[in-house]
Design an enzyme around this catalytic site. Structure first.
Site, PDB file in Angstrom:
ATOM      1  N   PRO A 130       0.823  -1.204   0.000  1.00  0.00           N
ATOM      2  CA  PRO A 130       0.000   0.000   0.000  1.00  0.00           C
ATOM      3  C   PRO A 130       0.862   1.260   0.000  1.00  0.00           C
ATOM      4  CG  PRO A 130       0.212  -0.759   2.231  1.00  0.00           C
ATOM      5  CD  PRO A 130       1.031  -1.712   1.373  1.00  0.00           C
TER       6      PRO A 130
ATOM      7  N   LYS B   5       4.858  -5.407  -6.002  1.00  0.00           N
ATOM      8  CA  LYS B   5       4.008  -4.475  -6.727  1.00  0.00           C
ATOM      9  C   LYS B   5       3.659  -3.343  -5.765  1.00  0.00           C
ATOM     10  CE  LYS B   5       0.195  -2.508  -8.420  1.00  0.00           C
ATOM     11  NZ  LYS B   5      -0.543  -1.447  -7.698  1.00  0.00           N
TER      12      LYS B   5
ATOM     13  N   ALA C 173       2.471   0.806  -4.906  1.00  0.00           N
ATOM     14  CA  ALA C 173       1.469   1.763  -5.356  1.00  0.00           C
ATOM     15  C   ALA C 173       2.113   2.902  -6.132  1.00  0.00           C
ATOM     16  CB  ALA C 173       0.716   2.329  -4.150  1.00  0.00           C
TER      17      ALA C 173
ATOM     18  N   GLY D 167      -0.528   0.609 -11.703  1.00  0.00           N
ATOM     19  CA  GLY D 167      -1.932   0.574 -11.368  1.00  0.00           C
ATOM     20  C   GLY D 167      -2.512  -0.826 -11.368  1.00  0.00           C
TER      21      GLY D 167
ATOM     22  N   GLY E 250      -4.368  -4.281   1.306  1.00  0.00           N
ATOM     23  CA  GLY E 250      -5.230  -3.424   0.496  1.00  0.00           C
ATOM     24  C   GLY E 250      -6.671  -3.490   0.946  1.00  0.00           C
TER      25      GLY E 250
ATOM     26  N   GLU F 102      -4.308  -8.758   4.121  1.00  0.00           N
ATOM     27  CA  GLU F 102      -4.441  -7.805   5.230  1.00  0.00           C
ATOM     28  C   GLU F 102      -5.279  -6.658   4.697  1.00  0.00           C
ATOM     29  OE1 GLU F 102      -4.580  -4.826   7.085  1.00  0.00           O
ATOM     30  OE2 GLU F 102      -2.437  -4.417   6.863  1.00  0.00           O
TER      31      GLU F 102
ATOM     32  N   CYS G  40      -4.271   1.291   8.671  1.00  0.00           N
ATOM     33  CA  CYS G  40      -5.182   0.147   8.695  1.00  0.00           C
ATOM     34  C   CYS G  40      -5.649  -0.187  10.102  1.00  0.00           C
ATOM     35  CB  CYS G  40      -4.521  -1.064   8.042  1.00  0.00           C
ATOM     36  SG  CYS G  40      -2.984  -1.594   8.828  1.00  0.00           S
TER      37      CYS G  40
ATOM     38  N   GLU H 166     -14.878   1.420   6.903  1.00  0.00           N
ATOM     39  CA  GLU H 166     -13.533   1.966   7.072  1.00  0.00           C
ATOM     40  C   GLU H 166     -13.404   3.213   6.202  1.00  0.00           C
ATOM     41  OE1 GLU H 166      -8.973   0.375   7.210  1.00  0.00           O
ATOM     42  OE2 GLU H 166     -10.168  -0.206   5.475  1.00  0.00           O
TER      43      GLU H 166
ATOM     44  N   PHE I 213     -10.710   5.406   6.069  1.00  0.00           N
ATOM     45  CA  PHE I 213      -9.346   5.682   5.631  1.00  0.00           C
ATOM     46  C   PHE I 213      -9.158   7.184   5.452  1.00  0.00           C
ATOM     47  CE2 PHE I 213      -5.374   3.924   3.727  1.00  0.00           C
ATOM     48  CZ  PHE I 213      -5.179   2.964   4.705  1.00  0.00           C
TER      49      PHE I 213
END
Length: 501
Positions: free
Chosen positions: A168, A193, A195, A225, A245, A267, A301, A400, A402
Site C-alpha cells: 500500500p 508491486k 502503489a 496501477g 489493500g 491484510e 489500517c 472503514e 481511511f
C-alpha cells in the site's frame, strides 16, 4: 511548477528535495534497472497539488519480465542456505537504513505523510519487523525430527515458490519489512508491486536491494496501477500473493488465483475499537488515543477509529479528545512539527467528506473538524474530525473511512462495550485502557481481532500481525510470519535392509 533535472543517463534529482532519486523512469527487474516501456506518470504532491517528478510505469511486458526473472530464480534461491538469505536481507536493511532520512522526505513529498510520522514508523515498525525476522529465520526454518509408528520423520520447511507482494501507499517500507523480508528468508523470489503514490520511495528501496547483491531474479519492484497488479496475480508462475489493500482488490486476487489454488495472504484493514474503562487514567490513555485515532490523517489500517466510553465518563472523554484533536498541527508534511499532513489525493478527501456528510444526516453530533483547515486552500487537507451520538448502524460505525473521522460510542457496562467492539465485520486491531492490566488482558481476549493492545496503541510489528473476519487471513511479521511463505514437507525414513534408519 517543481521540476526534476535529469543528470546523466541514470540519475534524477528532485528540485523540491535535492535528493538523488535515480532511475525514476526505470523499472527494477530481477536485480537490475531496465528502462520502463510503459506510460509516463506524473507524481503530484498532495500538499501543493503541483507536479514534482516525471516517472514511467512498467508496461505489461516489463511486468511479465519480472515474473520470468523470479521464476528462473526459484530453485537457486530456495536452495541457498538460510544463512545466506539472512545475510543478503541484512545487507538490504543496512542500505535502506543509510537512506532512511531520504525515504522519509520522499514519502512526505509524494504521499503526504509527515516526516515525523515516517521517522516513527521506520524506527518502531519497519526496523523491528525486519530485525526480528532476521533473528528468527534460521531457527524457525530448521529441520525438525519426530518419531512415528512407521519410522523416523523429518519435517522440512520449503519455499512456497514465487511470491507477489502487493504493497500500500501508506507504509511501503514497513510492508517490505513485514511481508517481503519473511518471504525472501523462506526462500521465495519476490515481485513487489508497489502503489503509484510511493514510486519515488520504492525507487530508493529498489536501489538498496541492488546494492545488497541478491542473486539475479530474486527481487523485482514494479510500481503501477490495477493492470500491473492483475497481470501479476493472474500469471500461472506466481505461487502466492500477499496483499495489503482493500476488499475490491482482495476479491480480484481471489478470483485471479482460485483456479490454480495459489496461496493468498490478505491484510484488509479494519474498524478498530478502543475501550476506555472507567478506571483508566485519561492522561495515559490520551497519549495513545490521540495519535492512534489520527496518525497519517487517518490513513492507517489499524486506526483506532471507534472509541468506546461509558456514559459516566462520556463528557470528560469527549472534551479531552476535542482538545487533543484541535492541538494537532496540520500542514506541510516536510515540517518536522507537523502532525497531520494532507490526504493522499482528492478522491480521499471526497470520500471523507461523503462519510462526514452521511454521519450528520444519520443524526451524529459533530464535536470538532468536518472541514478543510483554515488557511490551507491548496492541498488535500482535512481536519481531524470527531463525532459522538452515532447510531450503531451508521456508515461511520460500519465502514472503514481511511480518512480523519473518529466515532465515539457509549456503552452501558463492560459486556456492552465488548458487544459494541465486536459489532463489525472487521477484526484487525483494538485497544483496552484500564488501571488493571489483568482485567484489560481478560477483556482483550473477548475482542475478536488479530491484535489487541492494553494501555497502548499497537500492534507491534516485531510479532505476527494480521486480522480475522473481513480484515483478512494469514499473519505477517515476526519469525512466525516466515512460515506463511513455506510448505511443510514430511519425509518418512524407514529402515534400510541392514536394519538402520
Amino acid at each position: 511548477m517543481v521540476r526534476t533535472q535529469r543528470i546523466g543517463q541514470d540519475s534524477t534529482t528532485s528540485a523540491i528535495t535535492g535528493i538523488d532519486i535515480g532511475h525514476a523512469e526505470d523499472v527494477f527487474v530481477g536485480g537490475a534497472w531496465w528502462r520502463a516501456s510503459g506510460a509516463i506518470h506524473t507524481v503530484v504532491s498532495p500538499a501543493t497539488e503541483q507536479p514534482i517528478a516525471a516517472t514511467r510505469h512498467p508496461s505489461i511486458a516489463d511486468t511479465l519480465a519480472a515474473v520470468e526473472a523470479a521464476d528462473n530464480a526459484r530453485d537457486v534461491w530456495a536452495a541457498a542456505p538460510v544463512s545466506e538469505r539472512v545475510a543478503a536481507c541484512a545487507r538490504w536493511l543496512d542500505a535502506v537504513d543509510a537512506r532512511a532520512a531520504d525515504l522519509d522526505v520522499l514519502w512526505a513529498v509524494e504521499a503526504g505523510m509527515p516526516v515525523r510520522h515516517g521517522r516513527a514508523l521506520y524506527r518502531f515498525a519497519a526496523v523491528p519487523a525486519w530485525q526480528s525476522a532476521l533473528a528468527g529465520a534460521e531457527e524457525i526454518l530448521a529441520d525438525q525430527r519426530r518419531s512415528s509408528e512407521l519410522g523416523a520423520v523429518l519435517l522440512r520447511r520449503e519455499s512456497v515458490g514465487v511470491v507477489v507482494a502487493i504493497l500500500p501507499y501508506n507504509g511501503p517500507v514497513v510492508t517490505v519489512a513485514s511481508k517481503v523480508i519473511p518471504a525472501l528468508l523462506a526462500g521465495c523470489p519476490v515481485v513487489i508491486k508497489a502503489a503509484p503514490e510511493s514510486q519515488l520511495t520504492m525507487t530508493i528501496v529498489a536501489e538498496c536491494a541492488r546494492l545488497a547483491g541478491f542473486p539475479p531474479g530474486v527481487v523485482s519492484v514494479v510500481c503501477g496501477g490495477v493492470d500491473v497488479g492483475q497481470t501479476l496475480t493472474r500469471d500461472p508462475r506466481v505461487d502466492m500473493v500477499s496483499l495489503t489493500g482493500g476488499h475490491v482488490a482482495a476479491q480480484d486476487v481471489l478470483a485471479a488465483t482460485r483456479e490454480r489454488y495459489a496461496r493468498v495472504q490478505l491484510e484488509l484493514g479494519g474498524k478498530s475499537p478502543a475501550i476506555i474503562l472507567d478506571d483508566a487514567p485519561l492522561d495515559t490513555a490520551m497519549r495513545s488515543l490521540i495519535p492512534g485515532a489520527t496518525n497519517a490523517a487517518g490513513q492507517v489500517c489499524a486506526l483506532l477509529s471507534r472509541i468506546l466510553v461509558s456514559r459516566r465518563r462520556h463528557d470528560e472523554v469527549i472534551e479531552r479528545l476535542r482538545v487533543g484533536f484541535e492541538r494537532l498541527r496540520i500542514g506541510d508534511p516536510l515540517d518536522p512539527a507537523t502532525h497531520i499532513g494532507p490526504l493522499v489525493n482528492a478522491a480521499a478527501v471526497r470520500r471523507t467528506e461523503g462519510v462526514v456528510a452521511q454521519a450528520l444526516a444519520d443524526g451524529a453530533e459533530l464535536i470538532t473538524g468536518g472541514t478543510r483547515p483554515e488557511g490551507l486552500d491548496v492541498g488535500h487537507y482535512y481536519r481531524p474530525t470527531l463525532f459522538t451520538g452515532i447510531p450503531e448502524d451508521a456508515q461511520l460505525i460500519r465502514r472503514e473511512v481511511f480518512g480523519p473521522a473518529t466515532a465515539v460510542q457509549v456503552y452501558d457496562d463492560v459486556a456492552d462495550a465488548v458487544r459494541l467492539a465486536n459489532a463489525t465485520e472487521f477484526g484487525l486491531s483494538g485497544a483496552v485502557f484500564t488501571a488493571n492490566t489483568d482485567n484489560g488482558i481478560e477483556i482483550a481476549t473477548r475482542i475478536r481481532a488479530g491484535s489487541v493492545a492494553v494501555n497502548a496503541f499497537g500492534p507491534t510489528m516485531s510479532a505476527p500481525f494480521g486480522g480475522v473476519k473481513a480484515s483478512g487471513w494469514g499473519r505477517e511479521a515476526g519469525p512466525e510470519g516466515i512460515l506463511g511463505f513455506t510448505e511443510l514437507k514430511q519425509i518418512l525414513i524407514g529402515q534400510t535392509p541392514n536394519g538402520t534408519a
